[in-house]
Motif scaffolding. Structure first.
Motif, PDB file in Angstrom:
ATOM      1  N   LEU B 234       0.821  -1.208   0.000  1.00 47.57           N
ATOM      2  CA  LEU B 234       0.000   0.000   0.000  1.00 47.57           C
ATOM      3  C   LEU B 234       0.853   1.255   0.000  1.00 47.57           C
ATOM      4  O   LEU B 234       0.663   2.166  -0.812  1.00 47.57           O
ATOM      5  N   PHE B 235       1.835   1.295   0.910  1.00 49.26           N
ATOM      6  CA  PHE B 235       2.668   2.485   0.990  1.00 49.26           C
ATOM      7  C   PHE B 235       3.495   2.664  -0.278  1.00 49.26           C
ATOM      8  O   PHE B 235       3.651   3.780  -0.780  1.00 49.26           O
ATOM      9  N   SER B 236       4.029   1.552  -0.801  1.00 45.86           N
ATOM     10  CA  SER B 236       4.804   1.671  -2.040  1.00 45.86           C
ATOM     11  C   SER B 236       3.919   2.183  -3.162  1.00 45.86           C
ATOM     12  O   SER B 236       4.336   3.017  -3.972  1.00 45.86           O
ATOM     13  N   LEU B 237       2.688   1.677  -3.218  1.00 45.91           N
ATOM     14  CA  LEU B 237       1.780   2.093  -4.280  1.00 45.91           C
ATOM     15  C   LEU B 237       1.443   3.570  -4.162  1.00 45.91           C
ATOM     16  O   LEU B 237       1.345   4.279  -5.172  1.00 45.91           O
ATOM     17  N   ILE B 238       1.284   4.049  -2.922  1.00 47.09           N
ATOM     18  CA  ILE B 238       1.004   5.473  -2.736  1.00 47.09           C
ATOM     19  C   ILE B 238       2.148   6.301  -3.301  1.00 47.09           C
ATOM     20  O   ILE B 238       1.937   7.275  -4.041  1.00 47.09           O
ATOM     21  N   ILE B 239       3.382   5.913  -2.963  1.00 48.48           N
ATOM     22  CA  ILE B 239       4.531   6.680  -3.454  1.00 48.48           C
ATOM     23  C   ILE B 239       4.584   6.641  -4.976  1.00 48.48           C
ATOM     24  O   ILE B 239       4.804   7.658  -5.640  1.00 48.48           O
ATOM     25  N   VAL B 240       4.346   5.451  -5.551  1.00 50.69           N
ATOM     26  CA  VAL B 240       4.406   5.321  -7.010  1.00 50.69           C
ATOM     27  C   VAL B 240       3.324   6.174  -7.663  1.00 50.69           C
ATOM     28  O   VAL B 240       3.578   6.897  -8.632  1.00 50.69           O
ATOM     29  N   LYS B 241       2.108   6.109  -7.117  1.00 52.18           N
ATOM     30  CA  LYS B 241       1.019   6.853  -7.742  1.00 52.18           C
ATOM     31  C   LYS B 241       1.243   8.356  -7.646  1.00 52.18           C
ATOM     32  O   LYS B 241       0.800   9.112  -8.498  1.00 52.18           O
ATOM     33  N   ILE B 242       1.926   8.774  -6.572  1.00 50.01           N
ATOM     34  CA  ILE B 242       2.203  10.197  -6.457  1.00 50.01           C
ATOM     35  C   ILE B 242       3.201  10.626  -7.525  1.00 50.01           C
ATOM     36  O   ILE B 242       3.074  11.683  -8.144  1.00 50.01           O
ATOM     37  N   LEU B 243       4.201   9.781  -7.767  1.00 51.14           N
ATOM     38  CA  LEU B 243       5.285  10.195  -8.647  1.00 51.14           C
ATOM     39  C   LEU B 243       5.000   9.944 -10.123  1.00 51.14           C
ATOM     40  O   LEU B 243       5.499  10.651 -10.976  1.00 51.14           O
ATOM     41  N   LEU B 244       4.207   8.905 -10.432  1.00 57.70           N
ATOM     42  CA  LEU B 244       4.008   8.562 -11.835  1.00 57.70           C
ATOM     43  C   LEU B 244       3.011   9.509 -12.487  1.00 57.70           C
ATOM     44  O   LEU B 244       1.924   9.705 -11.965  1.00 57.70           O
ATOM     45  N   ILE B 259       3.272  -1.690 -11.645  1.00 60.31           N
ATOM     46  CA  ILE B 259       3.765  -2.858 -10.910  1.00 60.31           C
ATOM     47  C   ILE B 259       5.293  -2.835 -10.847  1.00 60.31           C
ATOM     48  O   ILE B 259       5.898  -3.055  -9.792  1.00 60.31           O
ATOM     49  N   LEU B 260       5.910  -2.542 -12.014  1.00 58.67           N
ATOM     50  CA  LEU B 260       7.374  -2.530 -12.015  1.00 58.67           C
ATOM     51  C   LEU B 260       7.910  -1.449 -11.091  1.00 58.67           C
ATOM     52  O   LEU B 260       8.928  -1.643 -10.405  1.00 58.67           O
ATOM     53  N   SER B 261       7.226  -0.303 -11.034  1.00 61.99           N
ATOM     54  CA  SER B 261       7.697   0.759 -10.143  1.00 61.99           C
ATOM     55  C   SER B 261       7.578   0.338  -8.698  1.00 61.99           C
ATOM     56  O   SER B 261       8.459   0.644  -7.876  1.00 61.99           O
ATOM     57  N   VAL B 262       6.495  -0.357  -8.359  1.00 59.01           N
ATOM     58  CA  VAL B 262       6.356  -0.812  -6.971  1.00 59.01           C
ATOM     59  C   VAL B 262       7.471  -1.787  -6.635  1.00 59.01           C
ATOM     60  O   VAL B 262       8.071  -1.737  -5.553  1.00 59.01           O
ATOM     61  N   LEU B 263       7.777  -2.693  -7.591  1.00 61.20           N
ATOM     62  CA  LEU B 263       8.875  -3.624  -7.342  1.00 61.20           C
ATOM     63  C   LEU B 263      10.190  -2.868  -7.201  1.00 61.20           C
ATOM     64  O   LEU B 263      11.056  -3.233  -6.389  1.00 61.20           O
ATOM     65  N   LEU B 264      10.337  -1.791  -7.981  1.00 60.73           N
ATOM     66  CA  LEU B 264      11.551  -0.976  -7.865  1.00 60.73           C
ATOM     67  C   LEU B 264      11.645  -0.349  -6.474  1.00 60.73           C
ATOM     68  O   LEU B 264      12.719  -0.304  -5.867  1.00 60.73           O
ATOM     69  N   ILE B 265      10.513   0.139  -5.979  1.00 60.15           N
ATOM     70  CA  ILE B 265      10.519   0.722  -4.625  1.00 60.15           C
ATOM     71  C   ILE B 265      10.937  -0.337  -3.610  1.00 60.15           C
ATOM     72  O   ILE B 265      11.705  -0.049  -2.689  1.00 60.15           O
ATOM     73  N   SER B 266      10.433  -1.550  -3.781  1.00 58.71           N
ATOM     74  CA  SER B 266      10.810  -2.571  -2.806  1.00 58.71           C
ATOM     75  C   SER B 266      12.295  -2.895  -2.928  1.00 58.71           C
ATOM     76  O   SER B 266      12.954  -3.214  -1.935  1.00 58.71           O
ATOM     77  N   MET B 267      12.851  -2.777  -4.142  1.00 56.29           N
ATOM     78  CA  MET B 267      14.294  -2.978  -4.278  1.00 56.29           C
ATOM     79  C   MET B 267      15.041  -1.886  -3.537  1.00 56.29           C
ATOM     80  O   MET B 267      16.054  -2.138  -2.861  1.00 56.29           O
ATOM     81  N   ILE B 268      14.536  -0.640  -3.639  1.00 56.72           N
ATOM     82  CA  ILE B 268      15.182   0.457  -2.907  1.00 56.72           C
ATOM     83  C   ILE B 268      15.116   0.198  -1.411  1.00 56.72           C
ATOM     84  O   ILE B 268      16.079   0.430  -0.670  1.00 56.72           O
ATOM     85  N   VAL B 269      13.948  -0.300  -0.955  1.00 61.95           N
ATOM     86  CA  VAL B 269      13.826  -0.633   0.468  1.00 61.95           C
ATOM     87  C   VAL B 269      14.865  -1.683   0.838  1.00 61.95           C
ATOM     88  O   VAL B 269      15.506  -1.605   1.899  1.00 61.95           O
ATOM     89  N   GLY B 270      15.044  -2.671  -0.047  1.00 64.30           N
ATOM     90  CA  GLY B 270      16.031  -3.709   0.229  1.00 64.30           C
ATOM     91  C   GLY B 270      17.429  -3.136   0.353  1.00 64.30           C
ATOM     92  O   GLY B 270      18.188  -3.488   1.260  1.00 64.30           O
ATOM     93  N   VAL B 271      17.761  -2.212  -0.558  1.00 64.18           N
ATOM     94  CA  VAL B 271      19.097  -1.602  -0.497  1.00 64.18           C
ATOM     95  C   VAL B 271      19.247  -0.805   0.792  1.00 64.18           C
ATOM     96  O   VAL B 271      20.258  -0.903   1.498  1.00 64.18           O
TER      97      VAL B 271
END
Lengths: 380, 309
Positions: B234-244, B259-271
């Motif tokens: 949910l939080f990742s989607l909020i950030i993506v929807k704000i930026l896209l 979807i790819l942007s949300v996965l990208l956000i989760s990759m950033i979280v991982g880093v």
């Protein structure tokens, strides 16, 4: 500012005091709503006025409902256990299930959580502030509205903290004193009183559009005719909201039944709470109410005049046990309010000679007053 | 029919959230493993975990009450229902009213309330510690989120968050950045990620979310883990929807990009999780306060028209 009293509420150790300070916080919320309403009227934004006043008035009603419920519950607790100190209670939900459940509903309502009435009034005030922050011109009203939203958010979060503390420490876990094992059941009349308040709490929470007709006339008195078009938007919001909340409640019930099927299918085994290999600690290993909110009271310690007394035995092999006492003082009450009353008291004490207790002197006072009045009448 | 369109859109958002959220956890764990030089668990590990947990027995402590048993359901339903306020496809029907994001975050608050009291229900000091920290951090994080939301609303001239993200007008990258960063920090805080909490352990340093669900087992634990994943989604989607930007892409492509942007956000979280250590407890309010200042700066900037490109 009044809303900041939630911090005092969190720091309390007595149920009734916690609830009392929480009431101050709720009055703060009402004031925020009133402020928004007045701002809406003076800046000529009818929608803000409507939402602000609607929220404030509704919150007055809601607060009466859920605070009444909570105080009735507190009364039941104090009657049955003999104490109102949170840190001496625990595990009461098993002993008084109905009271506990009703207290839980009251706690959910006062934290402003959805499905209950507290959320509706807070939402109105939030909505008014959002309109103020987004759709108004200039800089003052948006900034003030943003501040309103900030304080509402912060106090809402802290209220949830306070009431999870209250409910969790008093009703859940294990009892923290021995005497809690024998508790008589709560009298039926006490429970009836609490049950009486529930329907309205749930009704306003789930079907908020029904309340609007009651709010219409008081708000019209406050704002004038200009807000009537905005009322439609309010009706719209509450209908949509009730629909959504209804669906969510339905989804919860359905999921709960599916869950029950799944869980009952495999036997639910009763065991001990996991203790990381050190099981069997007594009830004192649990978090007490004050330790639960210790991060908050420590962080805001200067505001709260938090006091700590530590009696420590500093030797290498201590002979005596250490005692730690923490408390939160209401400095406004003792420093400002009571001081004013004391000054007034001293000043008025100078007039005490006036009341001498002799009936004859009192008759003299009456005669003197009548004489003065007659002279006054003839002079003017 | 409009209503039917809206219902289908909402159900689609729910289904996507349910299906893809466990994948986020897999990605984060894989990135952490790569940083540590390990091979790491399969990306689909959480799906296997959920399947395994649903088939397991439920163990319940004697100290707990009905609250402990019903909490997983309530937490799961509230997390899932919060998703309907962030519709994944633009233009299709969506629910919108003034202050809908309030309902979004207060639904999550309802879930959190029950999580905290089910933790206190066990009568264990572990859960008590997690619950105590959770209420503290979330109380600090709420104002930050709301200021960020206000900024987004101001930027798009909308009073409803779903409307703001579904029909975007103004694009002002500086303000968006100043909003996305606090939202990212709050996302880390609310979802119990480093530097606020270590989801790998439940030791004293890192006792927040992971420890509150310590005594849960079986289907209840599955629901709680899934709810946590949905919250992260949910939080990742909020950030993506704000930026896209909502340009005139076809729905399929837009969906894939989201979807790819949300996965990208989760990759950033991982880093971020791999690079940072758990910050000490007194630093956490400071961190949240600074993110609040950044969000307020964004809100403040939305008053001027300097940077309109």
């Amino acid at each position: 500012m009044l809303s900041s009293y939630i911090l005092f509420s969190i720091g309390q150790k007595d149920i009734k005091k916690l609830l009392a300070y929480c009431s101050v916080e709720n009055i703060g919320i009402i004031m925020i709503g009133m402020g928004l309403g007045v701002a809406g009227v003076s800046f000529d934004y009818p929608r803000i006025a409507l939402f602000g006043f609607a929220g404030a008035l509704l919150h007055v009603l809601n607060h009466a409902l859920f605070k009444g419920l909570l105080f009735l519950g507190a009364g039941a607790i104090i009657r049955e256990t003999g104490t109102g100190e949170i840190d001496k209670l625990g595990g009461l939900l098993k002993k008084m299930p109905l009271t506990g459940t009703l207290f839980l509903l009251g706690s959910l309502a006062i934290s402003g959580l959805p499905l209950f009435n507290g959320f509706i009034s807070e939402l109105f005030i939030y909505a008014g502030a959002i309109i103020g922050a987004v759709s108004s011109e200039g800089a003052i009203l948006p900034m003030v509205s943003a501040l309103a939203i900030l304080s509402l958010a912060l106090t809402g979060g802290l209220a949830a903290a306070g009431f999870t503390k209250l409910f969790g420490t008093v009703f859940l876990g294990r009892g923290r004193t021995e005497s809690l094992t024998e508790i008589l059941p709560v009298p039926g009349m006490m429970k009836t009183g609490m049950i009486f308040l529930i329907p309205l709490i749930v009704l306003i929470g789930m079907a908020s559009f029904l309340v609007l007709s009651f709010l219409e006339r008081p708000i019209l008195l406050l704002t004038g005719e200009a807000i009537l078009p905005a009322f439609l938007q309010l009706k719209d919001i509450t209908s949509t909201l009730s629909l959504i909340l209804g669906f969510i409640l339905g989804a919860m019930i359905i999921c709960f039944f599916i869950y029950r099927l799944k869980v009952r299918g495999k036997a639910v085994v009763q065991s001990e709470t996991w203790g990381c290999g050190i099981s069997g600690g007594d009830a004192s290993v649990q978090y007490t109410g004050s330790s639960f909110t210790a991060p908050i009271t420590e962080r805001f310690g200067s505001l709260l005049a938090a006091r700590k007394e530590l009696h420590a035995d500093e030797k290498i092999f201590p002979q005596k046990s250490w005692h730690l006492k923490t408390r939160v003082e209401d400095w406004f009450l003792s420093g400002v309010f009571i001081k004013i009353i004391q000054v007034l008291d001293k000043g008025l004490a100078l007039l005490r000679w006036f009341q001498c207790g002799k009936a004859g002197i009192y008759v003299l006072y009456i005669a003197l007053t009548v004489l003065i009045l007659i002279i006054w009448k003839f002079l003017i | 029919m409009e209503v039917l369109n809206m219902i289908i859109n909402l159900l689609f958002s729910l289904a996507v959230a349910l299906l893809f959220s466990p994948l986020l956890c897999g990605i984060i764990n894989r990135i952490k493993a790569l940083f540590a030089g390990r091979k790491g668990a399969p990306l689909l590990q959480m799906y296997f975990d959920l399947y395994r947990l649903f088939r397991k027995q439920t163990l319940v402590s004697r100290t707990t009450t009905l609250v402990f048993l019903i909490s997983p359901v309530i937490i799961f339903v509230t997390s899932l229902s919060a998703v309907i306020f962030v519709p994944i496809l633009p233009g299709g029907g969506y629910i919108s009213f003034t202050g809908d994001f309030i309902l979004l975050f207060y639904l999550l608050g309802l879930g959190r309330f029950f999580l905290v009291i089910s933790a206190l229900d066990t009568g264990s000091p572990f859960e008590g510690m997690g619950a105590s920290r959770e209420v503290f951090f979330s109380a600090m994080a709420e104002p930050v989120i709301f200021i960020a939301m206000l900024t987004i609303l101001r930027l798009n001239g909308a009073e409803s968050f779903t409307e703001a993200i579904s029909t975007e007008t103004g694009k002002n990258w500086i303000i968006l950045a100043l909003t996305a960063i606090p939202l990212f920090i709050v996302m880390l805080a609310e979802n119990a990620r480093l530097p606020f909490d270590d989801p790998n352990t439940h030791l004293e340093l890192t006792m927040i979310h992971e420890v509150m669900i310590l005594d849960n087992s079986g289907p209840g634990l599955a629901l709680l883990e899934w709810a946590a994943a949905i919250k992260l989604w949910l939080f990742s989607l909020i950030i993506v929807k704000i930026l896209l930007p909502v340009t005139a892409l076809s729905p399929g492509i837009y969906f894939a990009v989201t979807i790819l942007s949300v996965l990208l956000i989760s990759m950033i979280v991982g880093v971020v999780e791999s690079v940072l250590a758990r910050s000490s407890l007194p630093k956490v309010p400071q961190l949240l306060f600074s993110s609040g200042i950044i969000a307020f700066l964004g809100f403040f900037l939305s008053f001027s028209n300097f940077f309109v490109w």
